[in-house]
Motif scaffolding. Structure first.
Motif, PDB file in Angstrom:
ATOM      1  N   MET A   1       0.854  -1.178   0.000  1.00  0.00           N
ATOM      2  CA  MET A   1       0.000   0.000   0.000  1.00  0.00           C
ATOM      3  C   MET A   1       0.895   1.234   0.000  1.00  0.00           C
ATOM      4  N   SER A   2       0.544   2.186  -0.842  1.00  0.00           N
ATOM      5  CA  SER A   2       1.276   3.447  -0.885  1.00  0.00           C
ATOM      6  C   SER A   2       0.451   4.540  -0.217  1.00  0.00           C
ATOM      7  N   VAL A   3       1.097   5.301   0.636  1.00  0.00           N
ATOM      8  CA  VAL A   3       0.437   6.450   1.276  1.00  0.00           C
ATOM      9  C   VAL A   3       1.023   7.756   0.754  1.00  0.00           C
ATOM     10  N   ASP A   4       1.910   7.652  -0.234  1.00  0.00           N
ATOM     11  CA  ASP A   4       2.547   8.837  -0.783  1.00  0.00           C
ATOM     12  C   ASP A   4       1.503   9.803  -1.324  1.00  0.00           C
ATOM     13  N   GLY A   5       1.752  11.084  -1.101  1.00  0.00           N
ATOM     14  CA  GLY A   5       0.863  12.107  -1.630  1.00  0.00           C
ATOM     15  C   GLY A   5       0.595  13.190  -0.608  1.00  0.00           C
ATOM     16  N   THR A   6      -0.325  14.064  -0.970  1.00  0.00           N
ATOM     17  CA  THR A   6      -0.730  15.171  -0.106  1.00  0.00           C
ATOM     18  C   THR A   6      -2.104  14.859   0.453  1.00  0.00           C
ATOM     19  N   TRP A   7      -2.211  14.914   1.764  1.00  0.00           N
ATOM     20  CA  TRP A   7      -3.442  14.552   2.469  1.00  0.00           C
ATOM     21  C   TRP A   7      -4.012  15.778   3.181  1.00  0.00           C
ATOM     22  N   ASP A   8      -5.300  16.028   2.981  1.00  0.00           N
ATOM     23  CA  ASP A   8      -6.010  17.073   3.707  1.00  0.00           C
ATOM     24  C   ASP A   8      -6.640  16.433   4.937  1.00  0.00           C
ATOM     25  N   LEU A   9      -6.244  16.891   6.120  1.00  0.00           N
ATOM     26  CA  LEU A   9      -6.732  16.319   7.379  1.00  0.00           C
ATOM     27  C   LEU A   9      -7.683  17.273   8.076  1.00  0.00           C
ATOM     28  N   SER A  10      -8.608  16.683   8.819  1.00  0.00           N
ATOM     29  CA  SER A  10      -9.520  17.433   9.672  1.00  0.00           C
ATOM     30  C   SER A  10      -9.543  16.738  11.025  1.00  0.00           C
ATOM     31  N   MET A  11      -9.322  17.521  12.092  1.00  0.00           N
ATOM     32  CA  MET A  11      -9.294  16.967  13.444  1.00  0.00           C
ATOM     33  C   MET A  11     -10.362  17.635  14.295  1.00  0.00           C
ATOM     34  N   ALA A  12     -11.203  16.827  14.928  1.00  0.00           N
ATOM     35  CA  ALA A  12     -12.232  17.340  15.830  1.00  0.00           C
ATOM     36  C   ALA A  12     -11.642  17.362  17.230  1.00  0.00           C
ATOM     37  N   THR A  13     -11.240  18.556  17.702  1.00  0.00           N
ATOM     38  CA  THR A  13     -10.554  18.686  18.989  1.00  0.00           C
ATOM     39  C   THR A  13     -11.461  19.387  19.995  1.00  0.00           C
ATOM     40  N   ALA A  99      -6.041  14.394  -5.319  1.00  0.00           N
ATOM     41  CA  ALA A  99      -5.788  13.769  -6.618  1.00  0.00           C
ATOM     42  C   ALA A  99      -4.552  14.407  -7.236  1.00  0.00           C
ATOM     43  N   LEU A 100      -3.778  13.614  -7.944  1.00  0.00           N
ATOM     44  CA  LEU A 100      -2.633  14.154  -8.659  1.00  0.00           C
ATOM     45  C   LEU A 100      -3.142  15.011  -9.808  1.00  0.00           C
ATOM     46  N   PRO A 101      -2.442  16.073 -10.150  1.00  0.00           N
ATOM     47  CA  PRO A 101      -2.887  16.910 -11.268  1.00  0.00           C
ATOM     48  C   PRO A 101      -3.079  16.072 -12.525  1.00  0.00           C
ATOM     49  N   GLY A 102      -4.207  16.278 -13.190  1.00  0.00           N
ATOM     50  CA  GLY A 102      -4.494  15.537 -14.417  1.00  0.00           C
ATOM     51  C   GLY A 102      -5.188  14.215 -14.185  1.00  0.00           C
ATOM     52  N   THR A 103      -5.421  13.846 -12.901  1.00  0.00           N
ATOM     53  CA  THR A 103      -6.087  12.555 -12.636  1.00  0.00           C
ATOM     54  C   THR A 103      -7.459  12.732 -12.001  1.00  0.00           C
ATOM     55  N   GLU A 104      -7.951  13.978 -11.950  1.00  0.00           N
ATOM     56  CA  GLU A 104      -9.265  14.210 -11.356  1.00  0.00           C
ATOM     57  C   GLU A 104     -10.321  13.503 -12.183  1.00  0.00           C
ATOM     58  N   GLN A 105     -11.331  12.973 -11.494  1.00  0.00           N
ATOM     59  CA  GLN A 105     -12.421  12.302 -12.191  1.00  0.00           C
ATOM     60  C   GLN A 105     -13.323  13.346 -12.831  1.00  0.00           C
ATOM     61  N   GLN A 106     -13.765  13.060 -14.024  1.00  0.00           N
ATOM     62  CA  GLN A 106     -14.687  13.947 -14.725  1.00  0.00           C
ATOM     63  C   GLN A 106     -16.113  13.616 -14.325  1.00  0.00           C
TER      64      GLN A 106
END
Length: 107
Positions: A1-13, A99-106
């Protein structure tokens, strides 16, 4: 499994919802990462991926000075789990990989 990439996180604190961005990648075969949020850039330490369990630690100074420990389960392009700061109650964490640039779903 690859976790490489940019992740947007949200934390309920206890002090409200906090948004952050985590960048993960491999450098010389080693998983590395950096967190961005509240005007800070923080390196991730003790970063580990065991199956679908991703864990790391990071120190922050905003909005409070805390040492955080994350444990999240990765499922494709989403993750969910907790962040813990010392004796404070665990905070729920959720995230989505960008999503990587150019791989967004249409539509």
């Amino acid at each position: 499994m690859s976790v490489d990439g940019t992740w947007d996180l949200s934390m309920a604190t206890p002090i409200g919802r906090i948004e952050a961005v985590v960048e993960l990648g491999h450098h010389n075969g080693v998983l590395t990462g950096t967190a961005h949020g509240a005007g800070e850039e923080t390196p991730l330490t003790d970063l580990s991926l065991d199956g679908d369990l991703l864990t790391w630690k990071q120190a922050i100074t905003k909005p409070l000075r805390l040492n955080l420990a994350f444990a999240v389960t990765v499922d494709g392009d989403t993750l969910a789990g907790t962040s813990k700061a010392g004796r404070l109650p665990a905070s729920k964490v959720s995230g989505r990989r960008r999503a990587l640039p150019g791989t967004e779903q249409q539509p």
